[in-house]
Design an enzyme around this catalytic site. Structure first.
Site, PDB file in Angstrom:
ATOM      1  N   ASP A   1      32.055  32.687  66.675  1.00 17.12           N
ATOM      2  CA  ASP A   1      32.757  32.704  65.387  1.00 17.12           C
ATOM      3  C   ASP A   1      33.676  31.499  65.239  1.00 17.12           C
ATOM      4  O   ASP A   1      34.653  31.362  65.967  1.00 17.12           O
ATOM      5  CB  ASP A   1      33.616  33.978  65.288  1.00 17.12           C
ATOM      6  CG  ASP A   1      32.791  35.213  64.981  1.00 17.12           C
ATOM      7  OD1 ASP A   1      31.983  35.166  64.031  1.00 17.12           O
ATOM      8  OD2 ASP A   1      32.962  36.226  65.683  1.00 17.12           O
TER       9      ASP A   1
ATOM     10  N   SER B   1      30.057  39.115  70.045  1.00 16.28           N
ATOM     11  CA  SER B   1      30.931  38.067  69.507  1.00 16.28           C
ATOM     12  C   SER B   1      32.041  37.776  70.507  1.00 16.28           C
ATOM     13  O   SER B   1      32.871  38.644  70.796  1.00 16.28           O
ATOM     14  CB  SER B   1      31.550  38.534  68.182  1.00 16.28           C
ATOM     15  OG  SER B   1      32.664  37.711  67.900  1.00 16.28           O
TER      16      SER B   1
ATOM     17  N   HIS C   1      27.259  35.389  69.884  1.00 15.84           N
ATOM     18  CA  HIS C   1      27.780  35.114  68.537  1.00 15.84           C
ATOM     19  C   HIS C   1      29.083  34.336  68.670  1.00 15.84           C
ATOM     20  O   HIS C   1      30.016  34.784  69.347  1.00 15.84           O
ATOM     21  CB  HIS C   1      27.988  36.439  67.804  1.00 15.84           C
ATOM     22  CG  HIS C   1      28.333  36.300  66.366  1.00 15.84           C
ATOM     23  ND1 HIS C   1      27.391  36.028  65.384  1.00 15.84           N
ATOM     24  CD2 HIS C   1      29.521  36.392  65.720  1.00 15.84           C
ATOM     25  CE1 HIS C   1      27.986  35.977  64.201  1.00 15.84           C
ATOM     26  NE2 HIS C   1      29.284  36.187  64.378  1.00 15.84           N
TER      27      HIS C   1
ATOM     28  N   MET D   1      28.145  40.459  55.952  1.00 13.85           N
ATOM     29  CA  MET D   1      29.450  40.839  56.506  1.00 13.85           C
ATOM     30  C   MET D   1      29.751  42.284  56.119  1.00 13.85           C
ATOM     31  O   MET D   1      29.710  42.641  54.939  1.00 13.85           O
ATOM     32  CB  MET D   1      30.563  39.937  55.964  1.00 13.85           C
ATOM     33  CG  MET D   1      30.506  38.492  56.419  1.00 13.85           C
ATOM     34  SD  MET D   1      30.414  38.265  58.202  1.00 13.85           S
ATOM     35  CE  MET D   1      31.950  39.006  58.755  1.00 13.85           C
TER      36      MET D   1
ATOM     37  N   ASP E   1      27.437  41.950  60.643  1.00 11.98           N
ATOM     38  CA  ASP E   1      28.606  41.523  61.425  1.00 11.98           C
ATOM     39  C   ASP E   1      29.870  42.242  60.954  1.00 11.98           C
ATOM     40  O   ASP E   1      30.267  42.112  59.796  1.00 11.98           O
ATOM     41  CB  ASP E   1      28.763  40.005  61.234  1.00 11.98           C
ATOM     42  CG  ASP E   1      29.834  39.394  62.120  1.00 11.98           C
ATOM     43  OD1 ASP E   1      30.453  40.116  62.911  1.00 11.98           O
ATOM     44  OD2 ASP E   1      30.048  38.175  62.000  1.00 11.98           O
TER      45      ASP E   1
ATOM     46  N   MET F   1      36.359  29.620  62.954  1.00  8.57           N
ATOM     47  CA  MET F   1      37.293  29.848  61.837  1.00  8.57           C
ATOM     48  C   MET F   1      38.221  28.647  61.711  1.00  8.57           C
ATOM     49  O   MET F   1      38.671  28.093  62.720  1.00  8.57           O
ATOM     50  CB  MET F   1      38.121  31.098  62.096  1.00  8.57           C
ATOM     51  CG  MET F   1      37.276  32.338  62.334  1.00  8.57           C
ATOM     52  SD  MET F   1      38.299  33.805  62.454  1.00  8.57           S
ATOM     53  CE  MET F   1      37.078  35.019  62.954  1.00  8.57           C
TER      54      MET F   1
ATOM     55  N   MET G   1      32.891  30.170  59.553  1.00 11.77           N
ATOM     56  CA  MET G   1      33.776  30.700  58.507  1.00 11.77           C
ATOM     57  C   MET G   1      34.747  29.578  58.153  1.00 11.77           C
ATOM     58  O   MET G   1      35.915  29.586  58.549  1.00 11.77           O
ATOM     59  CB  MET G   1      34.509  31.946  59.017  1.00 11.77           C
ATOM     60  CG  MET G   1      33.587  33.164  59.099  1.00 11.77           C
ATOM     61  SD  MET G   1      34.244  34.471  60.147  1.00 11.77           S
ATOM     62  CE  MET G   1      33.664  33.887  61.733  1.00 11.77           C
TER      63      MET G   1
ATOM     64  N   HIS H   1      28.556  31.165  63.699  1.00 10.45           N
ATOM     65  CA  HIS H   1      28.942  31.700  62.388  1.00 10.45           C
ATOM     66  C   HIS H   1      30.118  30.884  61.876  1.00 10.45           C
ATOM     67  O   HIS H   1      31.242  31.041  62.354  1.00 10.45           O
ATOM     68  CB  HIS H   1      29.307  33.186  62.569  1.00 10.45           C
ATOM     69  CG  HIS H   1      29.797  33.863  61.338  1.00 10.45           C
ATOM     70  ND1 HIS H   1      30.423  35.108  61.376  1.00 10.45           N
ATOM     71  CD2 HIS H   1      29.764  33.515  60.028  1.00 10.45           C
ATOM     72  CE1 HIS H   1      30.751  35.471  60.158  1.00 10.45           C
ATOM     73  NE2 HIS H   1      30.379  34.518  59.308  1.00 10.45           N
TER      74      HIS H   1
HETATM   75  C1  DX5 Z   1      34.762  38.581  61.861  1.00  8.91           C
HETATM   76  C2  DX5 Z   1      33.743  37.984  62.798  1.00  8.91           C
HETATM   77  C3  DX5 Z   1      33.038  38.971  63.628  1.00  8.91           C
HETATM   78  C4  DX5 Z   1      33.908  39.749  64.573  1.00  8.91           C
HETATM   79  C5  DX5 Z   1      33.291  41.103  64.826  1.00  8.91           C
HETATM   80  O1  DX5 Z   1      35.234  37.588  61.022  1.00  8.91           O
HETATM   81  O2  DX5 Z   1      32.771  37.265  62.075  1.00  8.91           O
HETATM   82  O3  DX5 Z   1      31.956  38.376  64.344  1.00  8.91           O
HETATM   83  O4  DX5 Z   1      34.087  39.113  65.797  1.00  8.91           O
HETATM   84  O5  DX5 Z   1      34.162  41.842  65.589  1.00  8.91           O
HETATM   85  P1  DX5 Z   1      34.071  43.434  65.698  1.00  8.91           P
HETATM   86  O6  DX5 Z   1      32.734  43.734  66.286  1.00  8.91           O
HETATM   87  O7  DX5 Z   1      35.212  43.775  66.574  1.00  8.91           O
HETATM   88  O8  DX5 Z   1      34.201  43.962  64.298  1.00  8.91           O
HETATM   89 ZN    ZN Z   2      30.865  36.572  63.037  1.00 12.29          ZN
END
Ligand code: DX5
Ligand code: ZN
Length: 215
Positions: free
Chosen positions: A34, A7, A32, A136, A172, A36, A67, A65
């Site tokens: 992310d 990620s 990956h 998650m 994740d 947000m 969010m 992903h």
């Molecule tokens: C959290 C993200 C993850 C995050 C994981 O909201 O969706 O993808 O980056 O990070 P680590 O591996 O540090 O838990």
């Molecule tokens: Zn993620």
């Protein structure tokens, strides 16, 4: 063999291009990405222009992903920017089937993600339509959190429910060498890892170790 999706939330944003080039050399399987929105989660990350730009520097698949609230609005943006997989949150979607079909219209894989406190059976009505389920193992929003062990029984439940359907199971949050082993034993297909890869000084070694191999 389990696949590793680092990620880039944990990457050095000052040199994202170099980071993703390094990931390909380090034999990551996917990237990956992310997304947000500051609403569904209390944090803001990457817009579609960043995805479109980074795609130029990597042949790896981008695993997006979302969010975000109102994924219906965001899906076309990231699909057009070059996402290879788009996963949205069950908790954020007004009509998951419509969102799945919207993703598939772009000829890419569609996934649904589920937060740790959402009843796992809520995903069952969609298992004939999706390519991927993202479990998650932390509350979404931030990297570097601790793995929630309840994720393991949720994975077991899913494995039993989907039987031999062709669905990718991805986990994740909080993945390190120890929790990666637990997930591999539970037959997970893809492990997302932010901190474990980017805070190590050897990406290739950390990716191998997450797969249960040594360099
Ligand atoms: C959290 C993200 C993850 C995050 C994981 O909201 O969706 O993808 O980056 O990070 P680590 O591996 O540090 O838990
Ligand atoms: Zn993620």
């Amino acid at each position: 063999m389990v696949k590793i999706a680092p990620s880039i939330l944990a990457a050095d944003f000052g040199c994202l291009r170099d980071e993703i080039i390094k990931l390909e050399k380090a034999k990551a399987d996917l990237i990956h990405f992310d997304v947000m929105d500051g609403h569904f989660v209390p944090n803001i990350t990457f817009g579609p222009m960043i995805l479109e730009n980074l795609k130029k520097y990597s042949n790896l698949l981008f695993d997006v992903h979302l969010m975000v609230n109102n994924p219906t609005k965001f899906i076309p943006w990231y699909a057009k920017a070059g996402a290879d997989i788009i996963t949205f949150h069950l908790e954020a979607s007004d009509n998951p089937i419509e969102d799945i079909n919207l993703i598939k219209q772009y000829g890419i894989k569609a996934g649904i993600s589920i937060k740790p406190n959402t009843e796992i059976s809520a995903i069952l009505p969609f298992i004939d339509d999706i390519d991927l389920i993202l479990i998650m193992s932390v509350e979404p929003g931030f990297g570097g959190q601790k793995f929630d062990n309840n994720a393991l029984s949720r994975i077991d439940y899913l494995r039993k429910s989907i039987k031999n359907k062709n669905i990718i199971i991805e986990v994740d949050g909080g993945i390190n060498n120890e929790t990666a082993k637990l997930c591999r034993d539970a037959n997970v297909d893809i492990l997302v890892a932010g901190t474990a890869v980017f805070k190590s000084d050897n990406y290739e070694k950390s990716i191998k170790e997450l797969k249960g191999e040594t360099l």
